[in-house]
Design a protein around this motif. Structure first.
Motif, mmCIF file in Angstrom:
data_model
loop_
_atom_site.group_PDB
_atom_site.id
_atom_site.type_symbol
_atom_site.label_atom_id
_atom_site.label_comp_id
_atom_site.label_asym_id
_atom_site.label_seq_id
_atom_site.Cartn_x
_atom_site.Cartn_y
_atom_site.Cartn_z
ATOM 1 N N GLN A 114 0.736 -1.037 0.165
ATOM 2 C CA GLN A 114 -0.095 -0.103 -0.062
ATOM 3 C C GLN A 114 0.846 1.323 0.145
ATOM 4 N N PHE A 115 1.895 1.128 0.870
ATOM 5 C CA PHE A 115 2.932 2.283 0.637
ATOM 6 C C PHE A 115 3.654 2.553 -0.693
ATOM 7 N N TRP A 148 16.266 -0.567 -3.987
ATOM 8 C CA TRP A 148 17.097 -0.281 -2.878
ATOM 9 C C TRP A 148 17.402 1.211 -2.739
ATOM 10 N N ARG A 149 17.330 1.887 -3.918
ATOM 11 C CA ARG A 149 18.123 3.309 -3.914
ATOM 12 C C ARG A 149 16.804 4.174 -3.974
ATOM 13 N N LEU A 165 12.300 6.024 0.405
ATOM 14 C CA LEU A 165 11.176 6.784 0.603
ATOM 15 C C LEU A 165 10.211 6.255 1.294
ATOM 16 N N SER A 166 10.545 4.861 1.833
ATOM 17 C CA SER A 166 9.405 4.018 2.508
ATOM 18 C C SER A 166 10.156 3.761 3.771
ATOM 19 N N ILE A 167 10.994 4.603 4.693
ATOM 20 C CA ILE A 167 11.376 4.200 5.945
ATOM 21 C C ILE A 167 10.397 4.424 6.934
ATOM 22 N N PRO A 168 9.233 5.326 6.897
ATOM 23 C CA PRO A 168 8.286 5.333 7.962
ATOM 24 C C PRO A 168 7.508 3.821 7.972
ATOM 25 N N SER A 169 7.144 3.380 6.781
ATOM 26 C CA SER A 169 6.478 2.138 6.810
ATOM 27 C C SER A 169 7.393 0.900 7.226
ATOM 28 N N PHE A 170 8.561 0.962 6.724
ATOM 29 C CA PHE A 170 9.548 -0.249 6.888
ATOM 30 C C PHE A 170 9.730 -0.147 8.806
ATOM 31 N N ILE A 171 9.917 1.218 9.323
ATOM 32 C CA ILE A 171 10.050 1.158 10.722
ATOM 33 C C ILE A 171 8.832 0.453 11.217
#
Length: 305
Positions: A180-181, A205-206, A211-217
């Protein structure tokens, strides 16, 4: 003849809504007062177990369950003696290591699969994605025995591997969240990178990952908490090992049995309360440090279907 106020009087009477004027007083309505009281009541209700646990950890053995929020006798040495009574440091280390491995593996693997579903367009993509989501409909009790037999045949019983090994293949719930992100990212970024010669892995990876750091965290936090509180998995796969190999939840359960009078213990439940409190603190600290990403990740998950 018209009477005008002197310039000095006009300069002193600044309107309330202009900068420099006194701020307007907030008027509380009955609804706001009732809502505030209700929120404070729920806050006290949710904080009561934590306050009770802190108070019980500071009491002697005979006063642990007297329900007094202020101990009659303070025993600060409980926090020193607990390290001699229980291998608590080993339990916390085991839980941290297992939770970190589980969260890291499932975050990376789920992100890779989710990027594939979000970026690539191929026949049967929606059907395949639906099959992935369908795996969430299976209760854990249905797959418990087959999963146990798999780990038994591979010889990993009594080790950490069953507690994080399955996360190498992703999780349907986290794949859905990450997809979804990724769908909300501009596709033009990836197309421009493809024109410049970037590979698919470089796109992920680049471009996608930064750009998806919030969803990854948020995925990392969810899985870290789930792995930290995984009592059932530790009970099934680690119960045959030594006590020092237990995770924190399994160790607290072992301490309850150890100090139970029915099992020949001395009812020293104050050490169990100290261990329970120390096991809870890492989760509170983790949420405090990741709260900004937690809120941002939750708020941006369902913005595009």
């Amino acid at each position: 003849m018209a009477i005008t106020a002197p310039p000095a009087a006009l300069s002193q009477a600044a309107p309330l809504d202009e900068p420099g004027g006194p701020p307007p007083r907030r008027r509380w309505t009955v609804g706001q007062v009732l809502l505030t009281v209700l929120l404070l009541g729920f806050t006290a209700l949710f904080l009561y177990p934590l306050v009770w646990l802190i108070a019980a950890s500071l009491k002697p053995a005979g006063q642990v369950f007297d329900n007094a929020l202020i101990p009659h006798t303070w025993r600060f040495d409980n926090y020193v003696e607990v390290w001699n009574q229980l291998p608590l440091l080993h339990w916390i280390f085991n839980s941290v290591a297992i939770a970190f491995l589980a969260a890291a593996f499932v975050s990376v693997s789920s992100s890779i699969v989710a990027f594939g579903f979000a970026y690539f367009r191929f026949p049967g993509r929606n059907i395949l994605f639906g099959l992935v989501l369908a795996t969430m409909m299976l209760p854990a009790s249905v797959t418990m025995i087959p999963t146990y037999l798999i780990w038994k045949q591979t010889g990993f019983l009594g080790t950490w591997v069953p507690l994080f090994g399955a996360n190498l293949f992703g999780s349907a719930f986290y794949i859905f969240l990450q997809r979804q992100f990724f769908l909300g990212l501009p596709r033009e970024l990836f197309e421009a990178a493809r024109i410049d010669g970037s590979s698919y892995w470089q796109l992920f990876w680049r471009i996608a990952m930064p750009l998806s750091i919030p969803s990854f965290i948020i995925v990392f936090l969810f899985e870290f908490q789930a792995a930290w509180n995984n009592f059932q998995g530790a009970l099934i796969y680690l119960n045959a090992g030594s006590v020092s190999d237990f995770t924190a939840p399994l160790g607290v359960a072992y301490a309850m049995t150890k100090y139970s009078p029915t099992a020949g213990g001395q009812a020293d439940y104050q050490y169990v309360m100290v261990a329970s409190l120390l096991v809870t603190l890492p989760m509170l600290l983790l949420f405090s440090f990741g709260q900004r990403y937690f809120i941002e990740g939750v708020a941006t998950q369902g913005r595009k279907g």
